[in-house]
Design an enzyme around this catalytic site. Structure first.
Site, short mmCIF file in Angstrom:
data_model
loop_
_atom_site.label_atom_id
_atom_site.label_comp_id
_atom_site.label_asym_id
_atom_site.label_seq_id
_atom_site.Cartn_x
_atom_site.Cartn_y
_atom_site.Cartn_z
N HIS A 128 11.19 -5.72 15.15
CA HIS A 128 10.19 -6.22 15.91
C HIS A 128 10.06 -7.76 15.96
O HIS A 128 8.97 -8.44 16.27
CB HIS A 128 8.58 -5.97 15.07
CG HIS A 128 8.27 -4.28 15.32
ND1 HIS A 128 7.61 -3.87 14.59
CD2 HIS A 128 8.90 -3.61 15.99
CE1 HIS A 128 7.41 -2.47 14.86
NE2 HIS A 128 8.12 -2.22 15.81
N THR A 203 4.72 1.38 5.24
CA THR A 203 4.48 1.19 6.77
C THR A 203 3.77 2.45 6.75
O THR A 203 3.77 3.44 6.22
CB THR A 203 5.84 1.51 7.53
OG1 THR A 203 5.16 1.69 8.78
CG2 THR A 203 6.71 2.50 7.05
P1 OAD Z 1 0.42 -1.30 8.58
O1 OAD Z 1 -0.52 -2.33 8.22
O2 OAD Z 1 0.00 -0.46 9.85
O3 OAD Z 1 0.54 -0.40 7.54
C1 OAD Z 1 0.86 -0.95 6.15
C2 OAD Z 1 1.10 0.18 5.09
O4 OAD Z 1 1.32 -0.49 4.02
C3 OAD Z 1 -0.31 0.99 4.85
O5 OAD Z 1 0.13 2.38 4.89
C4 OAD Z 1 -0.70 0.68 3.63
O6 OAD Z 1 -1.15 1.89 2.69
C5 OAD Z 1 0.74 0.32 2.77
N1 OAD Z 1 0.74 -0.69 1.66
C6 OAD Z 1 -0.20 -1.59 1.53
N2 OAD Z 1 0.12 -2.47 0.42
C7 OAD Z 1 1.07 -1.95 -0.14
C8 OAD Z 1 1.84 -2.00 -1.17
N3 OAD Z 1 1.63 -2.96 -1.92
N4 OAD Z 1 2.98 -1.26 -1.50
C9 OAD Z 1 3.22 -0.03 -0.65
N5 OAD Z 1 2.68 0.14 0.35
C10 OAD Z 1 1.57 -0.67 0.68
O7 OAD Z 1 1.78 -2.03 8.71
P2 OAD Z 1 3.16 -1.58 9.65
O8 OAD Z 1 3.27 -0.05 9.31
O9 OAD Z 1 4.27 -2.16 9.35
O10 OAD Z 1 3.98 -4.77 14.93
O11 OAD Z 1 2.81 -1.77 10.93
C11 OAD Z 1 3.73 -1.36 12.01
C12 OAD Z 1 3.77 -2.43 13.22
O12 OAD Z 1 2.36 -2.56 13.72
C13 OAD Z 1 4.03 -3.75 12.91
O13 OAD Z 1 5.50 -4.05 12.71
C14 OAD Z 1 3.37 -4.69 13.64
C15 OAD Z 1 1.92 -3.95 14.00
O14 OAD Z 1 1.40 -4.03 15.19
C16 OAD Z 1 4.33 -5.87 15.61
O15 OAD Z 1 4.03 -6.97 14.88
C17 OAD Z 1 5.28 -5.64 16.73
#
Ligand code: OAD
Length: 258
Positions: A128, A203
């Site tokens: 990304h 994620t």
């Molecule tokens: P999200 O915010 O959608 O998801 C974060 C995940 O991390 C959630 O499932 C939480 O439960 C989990 N989480 C939180 N703290 C944690 C920890 N300490 N250990 C393990 N897990 C934990 O973020 P992404 O899946 O990365 O796009 O989001 C995908 C994309 O959506 C991002 O790359 C971004 C966003 O729009 C762009 O910037 C292009």
């Protein structure tokens, strides 16, 4: 660290390590959750997630930038300010240690735009884009601050223009509705399709095409492991480790490198 984990989780981590240890090709996909313990907000966590408090369509689409470049640029400058002093946490460090000390083929792919994997010492493919890089929105030429003294204005919200075409400069990040970088996606697809173990860390598995990598790995016979504090809609998972990445990964990697 080990003492803080429940006995049941330690057993699961042990089982996971045994499964991974006997395989050669490992593909790891990380998301915002891996940087949460470094103090960087995720996108979708309740209350603290960026998309819980801001509208993605106002800030992370090409249409939003054309409509109001100043608003979008200011928001990313604010995010840079938020991230600039953050350091890798035990999860990033454990992955780097594993990657540097294993004979396994370990491909690390991230959806994150921070550089904490690199700071930890990992080789990583960014799907990304990069928070710290800029490019022209119009001609796509990469943009570097020509005047070194202007580093002090790193978080200035004044709009910058392209030296070639005078288009507005934007962060080199993939916004909703935009294509992923071709080379990065090819690396990710190849690693997912060719791995025996796919590990999804921090994620929500909601954003495609990245979220489809686990399915691709599964279709090709891989075991899928998920490390997350909360359940996700990812239905192809074989082993779920429900805990913070910074708690699970140091023990998992210690077992793998033993
Ligand atoms: P999200 O915010 O959608 O998801 C974060 C995940 O991390 C959630 O499932 C939480 O439960 C989990 N989480 C939180 N703290 C944690 C920890 N300490 N250990 C393990 N897990 C934990 O973020 P992404 O899946 O990365 O796009 O989001 C995908 C994309 O959506 C991002 O790359 C971004 C966003 O729009 C762009 O910037 C292009």
């Amino acid at each position: 660290m080990v003492a803080e984990l429940s006995a049941a989780l330690i057993v699961e981590i042990d089982r996971t390590a045994a499964l991974i240890a006997s395989q050669t090709n490992i593909c790891i996909l990380t998301g915002a959750g891996i940087s949460a313990e470094s103090g960087i907000p995720t996108f979708r966590d309740k209350q603290t997630g960026l998309w819980e408090n801001y509208r993605a369509e106002d800030l992370a689409t090409p249409e939003a930038f054309v409509r109001d470049p100043k608003l979008v640029w200011s928001w990313y400058q604010w995010r840079r300010q938020l991230v600039h002093d953050k350091a890798p946490n035990p999860a990033h460090l454990a992955l780097a240690e594993w990657q540097q000390n294993t004979n396994q083929r370990l491909t690390l792919i991230t959806q994150n735009v921070d550089d904490l994997h690199e700071q930890a010492g990992s080789q990583v493919t960014h799907l990304h884009g990069h928070l710290w890089r800029n490019r022209c929105h119009q001609c796509t030429a990469s943009y570097q601050e020509p005047d070194a003294d202007k580093q002090s204005q790193l978080f200035d919200d004044k709009l910058l223009t392209c030296l070639h075409c005078k288009g507005y400069i934007r962060p080199d990040i993939v916004w909703f509705g935009e294509a992923l970088p071709v080379e990065a996606w090819q690396i990710a697809e190849k690693a997912a399709a060719g791995c025996e173990v796919f590990i999804s860390i921090g994620t929500s598995s909601l954003v495609y095409p990245a979220a489809g990598l686990a399915q691709l790995a599964k279709q090709n016979g891989a075991k899928i492991i998920e490390i997350n504090t909360d359940p996700t809609p990812n239905t192809v998972v074989d082993i779920t480790l429900t805990a913070k990445a910074g708690e699970v990964l140091p023990l998992l990697v210690e077992l793998l490198l033993k």
